[in-house]
Motif scaffolding. Structure first.
Motif, PDB file in Angstrom:
ATOM      1  N   LEU A  36       0.770  -1.104   0.021  1.00 55.19           N
ATOM      2  CA  LEU A  36      -0.025   0.059   0.086  1.00 55.19           C
ATOM      3  C   LEU A  36       0.847   1.033  -0.005  1.00 55.19           C
ATOM      4  CD1 LEU A  36      -2.753   1.173   0.044  1.00 55.19           C
ATOM      5  CD2 LEU A  36      -2.676   1.008   2.613  1.00 55.19           C
ATOM      6  N   VAL A  37       1.826   1.166   0.780  1.00 57.73           N
ATOM      7  CA  VAL A  37       2.903   2.382   0.782  1.00 57.73           C
ATOM      8  C   VAL A  37       3.392   2.676  -0.498  1.00 57.73           C
ATOM      9  CG1 VAL A  37       5.173   3.334   1.654  1.00 57.73           C
ATOM     10  CG2 VAL A  37       3.482   2.228   3.308  1.00 57.73           C
ATOM     11  N   ASP A  38       3.632   1.641  -1.318  1.00 54.93           N
ATOM     12  CA  ASP A  38       4.216   1.879  -2.695  1.00 54.93           C
ATOM     13  C   ASP A  38       3.186   2.260  -3.813  1.00 54.93           C
ATOM     14  OD1 ASP A  38       6.882   0.943  -1.978  1.00 54.93           O
ATOM     15  OD2 ASP A  38       6.431  -1.258  -2.442  1.00 54.93           O
ATOM     16  N   LEU A  39       1.868   2.022  -3.599  1.00 55.07           N
ATOM     17  CA  LEU A  39       0.839   2.492  -4.197  1.00 55.07           C
ATOM     18  C   LEU A  39       0.418   3.912  -4.080  1.00 55.07           C
ATOM     19  CD1 LEU A  39      -1.294  -0.944  -4.258  1.00 55.07           C
ATOM     20  CD2 LEU A  39       0.190  -0.069  -6.251  1.00 55.07           C
ATOM     21  N   GLN A  40       0.398   4.427  -2.792  1.00 59.75           N
ATOM     22  CA  GLN A  40      -0.316   5.537  -2.410  1.00 59.75           C
ATOM     23  C   GLN A  40       0.458   6.643  -3.286  1.00 59.75           C
ATOM     24  OE1 GLN A  40      -0.812   5.304   1.476  1.00 59.75           O
ATOM     25  NE2 GLN A  40       1.149   6.050   2.175  1.00 59.75           N
ATOM     26  N   ASN A  43       1.578  12.882  -0.660  1.00 59.75           N
ATOM     27  CA  ASN A  43       0.389  13.700   0.227  1.00 59.75           C
ATOM     28  C   ASN A  43      -0.705  12.800   0.776  1.00 59.75           C
ATOM     29  OD1 ASN A  43       0.001  15.839   1.677  1.00 59.75           O
ATOM     30  ND2 ASN A  43      -1.500  16.716   0.257  1.00 59.75           N
ATOM     31  N   GLU A  44      -0.732  11.267   0.503  1.00 58.29           N
ATOM     32  CA  GLU A  44      -1.836  10.601   1.014  1.00 58.29           C
ATOM     33  C   GLU A  44      -1.255   9.495   1.791  1.00 58.29           C
ATOM     34  OE1 GLU A  44      -4.640   9.456  -2.328  1.00 58.29           O
ATOM     35  OE2 GLU A  44      -2.945  10.219  -3.676  1.00 58.29           O
ATOM     36  N   GLN A  45      -1.939   9.415   2.810  1.00 54.96           N
ATOM     37  CA  GLN A  45      -1.447   8.663   4.073  1.00 54.96           C
ATOM     38  C   GLN A  45      -2.707   7.438   3.921  1.00 54.96           C
ATOM     39  OE1 GLN A  45       1.618   8.534   5.384  1.00 54.96           O
ATOM     40  NE2 GLN A  45       2.117  10.176   4.088  1.00 54.96           N
ATOM     41  N   LEU A  46      -2.872   6.632   3.047  1.00 54.23           N
ATOM     42  CA  LEU A  46      -3.998   5.559   3.230  1.00 54.23           C
ATOM     43  C   LEU A  46      -3.570   4.662   4.007  1.00 54.23           C
ATOM     44  CD1 LEU A  46      -4.926   5.683  -0.367  1.00 54.23           C
ATOM     45  CD2 LEU A  46      -5.841   7.023   1.407  1.00 54.23           C
ATOM     46  N   SER A  47      -4.687   3.999   4.724  1.00 52.67           N
ATOM     47  CA  SER A  47      -4.489   2.814   5.679  1.00 52.67           C
ATOM     48  C   SER A  47      -5.124   1.541   4.951  1.00 52.67           C
ATOM     49  CB  SER A  47      -5.283   3.134   7.058  1.00 52.67           C
ATOM     50  OG  SER A  47      -6.629   3.064   6.854  1.00 52.67           O
ATOM     51  N   LEU A  48      -4.714   0.348   5.565  1.00 54.28           N
ATOM     52  CA  LEU A  48      -5.429  -0.792   5.007  1.00 54.28           C
ATOM     53  C   LEU A  48      -7.060  -0.871   5.312  1.00 54.28           C
ATOM     54  CD1 LEU A  48      -2.928  -3.751   5.600  1.00 54.28           C
ATOM     55  CD2 LEU A  48      -3.360  -2.649   3.734  1.00 54.28           C
ATOM     56  N   HIS A 307      -8.017  12.655   2.526  1.00 52.57           N
ATOM     57  CA  HIS A 307      -8.340  11.626   1.357  1.00 52.57           C
ATOM     58  C   HIS A 307      -9.064  10.502   2.002  1.00 52.57           C
ATOM     59  CE1 HIS A 307      -5.831  13.412  -1.543  1.00 52.57           C
ATOM     60  NE2 HIS A 307      -5.013  13.982  -0.732  1.00 52.57           N
ATOM     61  N   LEU A 308      -9.860  10.447   2.791  1.00 61.08           N
ATOM     62  CA  LEU A 308     -10.632   9.428   3.348  1.00 61.08           C
ATOM     63  C   LEU A 308     -11.834   9.465   2.637  1.00 61.08           C
ATOM     64  CD1 LEU A 308      -9.830   9.143   7.017  1.00 61.08           C
ATOM     65  CD2 LEU A 308      -9.007   7.794   5.065  1.00 61.08           C
ATOM     66  N   MET A 309     -12.477   8.211   1.891  1.00 64.52           N
ATOM     67  CA  MET A 309     -13.769   8.299   1.511  1.00 64.52           C
ATOM     68  C   MET A 309     -14.877   8.213   2.408  1.00 64.52           C
ATOM     69  SD  MET A 309     -13.004   7.972  -1.982  1.00 64.52           S
ATOM     70  CE  MET A 309     -11.709   7.254  -2.842  1.00 64.52           C
TER      71      MET A 309
END
Length: 316
Positions: A36-40, A43-48, A307-309
């Protein structure tokens, strides 16, 4: 209720985050924290949790839809006594600059290619179809870069038509964010994928968006499922400015970067320039060309802070 909300209520099923997350059912999480770290994006800190709640239900929905299309194609080919064709399922992802389209595209690509029914998933961005820098300068379009007229629409339409027709190999032009230009003599080969994801600002446009009557096909004519990533403009501007500051310390610092001169700006100067670019280019493009196509999408993913849906709209 304003007009936009009224239209959305008529056209879409509406889900809050919790309601949408329940539609995941038993789909397993096949993505690790490291992946996930490689994909985001920047400026985006997405979680699982974001993947679990938003992208796994979407992956399940698309898998069901694509499976139904594959079965229909098999039956049709059997009826017509044809060989099985290699026409891919095409998904488009649209939305504003800085909304996170690229991250959405990369996560979907990763999840979809782990379904056994469609393991080959290619991702193409429309940046490569921007006119070369020299052409943009000659046409006086440097301050309209990203607007529909800055793209070679004929080239893009031909590319997507050839992919949809199942050609053995179709070449997509590549773009360099360092030189701010199309890469000359470099291409991405597309070789009969099961799914093609096409990501870009204007992929939802139709002939209704042009002042000149045209019977030529548009990219949207070849798309099977369309996604629009949405957010309030105040958030988009904030994200764009944050990203600009990060680019100043990263990509802009490269001596070969077209924007290397920005790397020497102070924070105040960088913020002022980023705000001006948004107000004169990205903001107007959003209002004039991108946002009006939103309700054409089959699915709208709406982001809130961080950036959260927080909302999903699925066309009825």
């Amino acid at each position: 209720m304003n007009t936009t909300n009224s239209i959305q209520q008529a056209l879409f099923h509406r889900f809050d985050r919790e309601q949408w997350a329940e539609l995941r059912q038993s789909v397993p999480l096949t993505l690790s924290e490291t992946e996930l770290v490689d994909l985001q994006g920047m400026n985006e800190q997405l979680s699982l949790a974001e993947v679990t709640d938003i992208y796994l239900p979407l992956s399940r929905l698309l898998n069901l839809i694509i499976d139904a299309k594959q079965q229909r194609s098999f039956v049709l080919n059997q009826f017509l006594d044809h060989k099985v064709d290699h026409s891919p399922y095409i998904i488009s992802i649209s939305g504003s600059v800085a909304v996170g389209k690229s991250t959405t595209a990369r996560i979907l690509q990763t999840l979809l290619q782990r379904w056994p029914q469609h393991p080959k998933v290619d991702l193409v961005t429309t940046d490569g179809f921007l006119y070369p820098l020299a052409d943009l300068k000659r046409k006086g379009l440097m301050k309209r870069k990203g607007f529909p007229e800055s793209y070679d629409k004929k080239m893009l339409s031909q590319f997507i038509a050839d992919v949809k027709a199942g050609h053995d190999e179709v070449l997509a032009p590549l773009y360099s964010h360092v030189t701010y230009d199309r890469r000359h003599d470099e291409h991405q080969p597309i070789r009969q994928p099961d799914i093609l994801i096409l990501e870009g600002l204007n992929v939802l446009q139709t002939d209704a968006d042009t002042l000149v009557e045209s019977r030529k096909p548009f990219v949207s004519d070849f798309v099977d499922f369309s996604i629009y990533v949405d957010a309030e403009e105040s958030l988009l501007k904030e994200w764009y400015m944050q990203r600009f500051l990060q680019f100043r310390q990263g990509a802009f610092a490269n001596p070969k970067s077209y924007f290397n001169h920005y790397s020497k700006l102070t924070d105040a100067e960088a913020n002022a320039i980023a705000a001006n670019i948004w107000d004169t280019i990205n903001g107007p493009n959003l209002k004039l060309n991108i946002l009006p196509t939103r309700e054409r999408a089959d699915l709208i993913l709406t982001k809130g802070a961080n950036h959260l849906m927080d909302k999903v709209l699925l066309k009825k």
